[in-house]
Design an enzyme around this catalytic site. Structure first.
Site, PDB file in Angstrom:
ATOM      1  N   CYS A  99       0.533  -1.059  -0.041  1.00  0.00           N
ATOM      2  CA  CYS A  99      -0.370  -0.031  -0.214  1.00  0.00           C
ATOM      3  C   CYS A  99       1.018   0.924  -0.352  1.00  0.00           C
ATOM      4  CB  CYS A  99      -1.158   0.198   1.177  1.00  0.00           C
ATOM      5  SG  CYS A  99       0.126   0.205   2.558  1.00  0.00           S
ATOM      6  N   ARG A 118      -2.088  -0.853   5.811  1.00  0.00           N
ATOM      7  CA  ARG A 118      -3.347  -1.294   4.930  1.00  0.00           C
ATOM      8  C   ARG A 118      -3.635  -2.872   4.218  1.00  0.00           C
ATOM      9  NH1 ARG A 118      -4.920   3.755   1.446  1.00  0.00           N
ATOM     10  NH2 ARG A 118      -2.693   3.843   1.922  1.00  0.00           N
TER      11      ARG A 118
END
Lengths: 284, 100
Positions: free
Chosen positions: A233, A238
């Site tokens: 990410c 994430r």
């Protein structure tokens, strides 16, 4: 790995707050949420100041992790239940990090802080006092951590899963939409990467989608299960969430998280970058 | 960093409204601000883009590209949403009412 090994529900957590050898840990980048009220008995971990080296861009080393967990009163025999804000991003990162240093008895609270709050479950401001332990970590298990050269070599051969929002993937934005756009590096994504935003793996209340829904999602987006996978990410939290969905919930065998992620890749000299919406499976 | 910063009515230093599009507003229930609501920014196709927690005064803030957005709030007193079109750089204000 399977769902019942890796996830606990809020109901289970509420009934096991005082269970022996079980430590609840809230992980956030901004720990003011913890200070304002946390799951009763939970200790806090600060993603930025405690899990990251304060000089180099890297994790705390093995000795640093041992010192940290010992000071938090977490022992090698404890089951650690992680939760946090931001839909469990930092908790998922910590989960991956605990696994990296060989702590196997670790689980994520499904829905994290959000579901707990929206359910109106009890929060407490009392900070628990846990006695110091003598924690021993293992050497990093790099079978779940990808580095930049490996990522460059994976272009066109492994599944690269970019889990950022479509606007970050295309290069329109350099950071998620709730943050100032102060980044200076190039925008775009790693060529051949699929864009499967992390949020597609989660329900609105922050819980993970069912195994069937997850399997269908990654299949439709063109993930080839016969290949190894690297998720990334912007800074690696994430993508820990997606790593968790693929590796821990669906049991995909060779899945790595690239924690250098776009802030590293998008600043490298000489590597290929693609902009625009890129490719997707299902022929679209 | 990816963590949502504290939500305030004032814009962070260095925000350039001649270049950036900023979406702000309050979450309200029966006219009163709702702090601690989960405010989600969804794009024109309904896809999730970002999420912040509203401040004690009910404020939220997003940096968004031009386009049509839905701001959806989840709170213990209920959920609600509003639509807003960001035409270009500048400040866009939208309030979101949740069922009381």
């Amino acid at each position: 790995m399977s769902r019942q090994d890796a996830l606990v529900s809020a109901d289970w957590a509420e009934q096991n707050l005082d269970a022996p050898n079980t430590v609840f840990v809230e992980v956030d980048e901004d720990t003011t949420a913890y200070d304002g009220g946390h799951i009763p008995g939970a200790v806090k971990l600060d993603w930025k100041t405690e899990l990251q080296d304060q000089v180099r861009r890297d994790f705390v080393d093995k000795a640093g992790f041992e010192k940290l967990l010992s000071a938090k009163g977490i022992g090698n025999d404890d089951t650690v239940i992680l939760y946090g804000g931001n839909n469990n991003w930092f908790a998922a990162y910590a989960y991956w990090y605990f696994k990296l240093y060989g702590h196997q008895a670790v689980k994520l609270l499904d829905g994290g802080r959000k579901k707990w709050e929206l359910d109106g479950r009890k929060l407490d401001t009392e900070v628990p006092q846990r006695s110091q332990t003598s924690y021993t970590a293992k050497e990093q298990d790099t079978s779940i951590r990808a580095f930049r050269d490996e990522v460059v070599n994976a272009i066109g051969t492994k599944n690269l899963v970019d889990v950022r929002s479509p606007d970050e993937f295309s290069g329109k934005l350099l950071a998620p939409a709730h943050l100032p756009q102060e980044q200076a590096q190039r925008g775009g994504h790693i060529p051949s990467a699929l864009n499967v935003p992390w949020s597609k793996a989660a329900n609105e209340d922050g819980t993970f989608k069912s195994d069937d829904e997850l399997r269908k999602l990654y299949e439709e987006q063109g993930l080839d299960s016969s290949r190894s996978t690297i998720a990334y990410c912007r800074i690696g939290e994430r993508s820990s969430h997606t790593w968790f969905a693929l590796h821990e919930l669906l049991g995909e065998s060779d899945v790595k998280n690239y924690d250098g992620s776009w802030t590293e890749y998008g600043s490298l000299i000489g590597v290929p970058i693609e902009t625009g919406p890129g490719q997707s499976g299902s022929g679209s | 960093m990816c963590g949502a910063p504290e939500q305030t009515a004032e814009l962070p230093a260095g925000t350039d409204l001649s270049k950036e599009s900023v979406l702000v507003g309050k979450v309200l229930a029966g006219g009163s601000p709702v702090g601690g609501a989960y405010v989600r920014l969804l794009d024109g196709t309904g896809e999730f883009t970002a999420e912040v927690v509203s401040s004690a005064s009910g404020d939220y803030r997003f940096f968004a590209a031009p386009g049509t957005w839905t701001v959806r709030a989840l709170s213990r007193s209920g959920n609600g949403q509003s639509e807003v079109t960001v035409g270009g750089p500048g400040l866009f204000t939208t309030e979101v009412s949740v069922a009381a």
